[in-house]
Design an enzyme around this catalytic site. Structure first.
Site, PDB file in Angstrom:
ATOM      1  N   LYS A 221     -36.166 -35.400 -66.030  1.00  0.00           N
ATOM      2  CA  LYS A 221     -37.021 -34.219 -66.162  1.00  0.00           C
ATOM      3  C   LYS A 221     -38.033 -34.366 -67.300  1.00  0.00           C
ATOM      4  O   LYS A 221     -37.927 -35.236 -68.172  1.00  0.00           O
ATOM      5  CB  LYS A 221     -36.154 -32.977 -66.346  1.00  0.00           C
ATOM      6  CG  LYS A 221     -35.510 -32.534 -65.033  1.00  0.00           C
ATOM      7  CD  LYS A 221     -34.954 -31.135 -65.100  1.00  0.00           C
ATOM      8  CE  LYS A 221     -34.582 -30.652 -63.701  1.00  0.00           C
ATOM      9  NZ  LYS A 221     -33.991 -29.302 -63.716  1.00  0.00           N
ATOM     10  N   ARG A 256     -26.220 -33.411 -62.073  1.00  0.00           N
ATOM     11  CA  ARG A 256     -27.035 -33.650 -60.879  1.00  0.00           C
ATOM     12  C   ARG A 256     -28.028 -34.762 -61.196  1.00  0.00           C
ATOM     13  O   ARG A 256     -28.823 -34.648 -62.135  1.00  0.00           O
ATOM     14  CB  ARG A 256     -27.756 -32.355 -60.485  1.00  0.00           C
ATOM     15  CG  ARG A 256     -28.584 -32.435 -59.213  1.00  0.00           C
ATOM     16  CD  ARG A 256     -29.159 -31.056 -58.892  1.00  0.00           C
ATOM     17  NE  ARG A 256     -29.963 -31.056 -57.674  1.00  0.00           N
ATOM     18  CZ  ARG A 256     -31.261 -31.290 -57.632  1.00  0.00           C
ATOM     19  NH1 ARG A 256     -31.923 -31.531 -58.772  1.00  0.00           N
ATOM     20  NH2 ARG A 256     -31.919 -31.261 -56.480  1.00  0.00           N
TER      21      ARG A 256
END
Length: 287
Positions: A221, A256
């Site tokens: 991210k 995740r």
């Protein structure tokens, strides 16, 4: 947590949720797994690499082209059906639409990963009506599919994350979801600056105190790319592994990820170092 035929013991082990994007515009793979056959092969490869469950999404989390419920259904349900024919590994569905969640669970999925903050609270009813299924509730930090602009929280971001996740979990329980079938996600990058995502990471134990397993979705991210100098997604693996290991130590029980093999190895080493699990092989100095 029971997902279908599988019992996930998350007390002293961190589960790996592997990402499969059935979108043409995902931020990392740029549509590589959009074709159905490619997506199914990718899912099976993640399972062989040690993933505990697969998470499939049919709508890009960030800004992008509108996706109708019919389009999302077509991207997700055939994938669930095809994967279910090949493996009994649990399947999670990343959706905020109750109709898509219901169809996916009926096709063989066992977990709904709702990143919207229960925009459609009927999702909780759907999960509650199906034993052996679970629900992830996340701090969205703002409207779905938008980018943050100078977000502020009162008194601070982490407090708002904990307060919001507690409220969402309460809504789900009131609608019949078993508390043991609930996970909470702080929503890294969702409605957050890099400073806020880093702060939430450091203060993850505050979210753990809610009593539900914590899922962190942090793989590659932006906050990690900016933490190491503004690197693009394809150069964020090491930062993702470091953050996954730290989050495990701070109390996260599911991660995740895009990179299953590397993450599984990092987490198994972390668990062994912390004394949660024995080494998978321990012959040095003994033979």
């Amino acid at each position: 947590m029971r997902l279908g035929q599988h019992d996930l013991d998350l007390r002293r082990r961190v589960a790996v949720m592997a990402i499969v994007n059935r979108t043409p515009d995902s931020f990392f793979d740029r549509g590589r797994t959009f074709p159905l056959d490619t997506a199914v092969d990718e899912a099976l490869a993640h399972v062989r690499a040690g993933a505990d469950l697969i998470d499939v999404g049919g709508v890009k989390a960030g800004p992008g082209e509108p996706v109708t419920p019919e389009q999302e259904h077509e991207r997700i349900v055939p994938f669930v059906e095809a994967v279910r024919e090949r493996t009994d590994a649990p399947i999670s569905v990343d959706t905020s639409r109750a109709s898509v969640a219901a169809a996916a669970l009926d096709a063989g999925a066992q977990l709904v990963n709702d990143v919207s903050g229960l925009v459609e609270p009927e999702i909780a009813d759907i999960v509650a009506a199906r034993p052996g299924t679970g629900l992830v509730v996340m701090h969205p930090g703002g409207p779905p599919r938008t980018r943050p602009f100078r977000p502020s929280y009162d008194p601070d971001c982490t407090t708002d994350v904990v307060r919001t996740c507690a409220a969402l979990a309460q809504v789900a329980r009131e609608r019949g979801v078993d508390g043991q079938q609930l996970l909470v996600d702080p929503g890294h990058d969702f409605g957050k600056t890099t400073f806020q995502s880093l702060e939430v990471t450091r203060r993850l134990p505050e979210l753990v105190t809610l009593g539900h397993p914590v899922l962190v979705s942090l793989s590659r991210k932006d906050f990690l790319g900016e933490a190491i100098g503004g690197l693009p997604p394809e150069q964020r693996l090491e930062a993702s592994l470091a953050c996954a290991a730290l989050c495990a130590q701070l109390g996260a029980r599911m991660v995740r990820v895009h990179d299953t093999t590397a993450t599984v190895r990092a987490l198994r080493a972390t668990e062994a170092i912390l004394g949660w699990q024995p080494p998978l092989s321990a012959m040095r100095g003994l033979d």
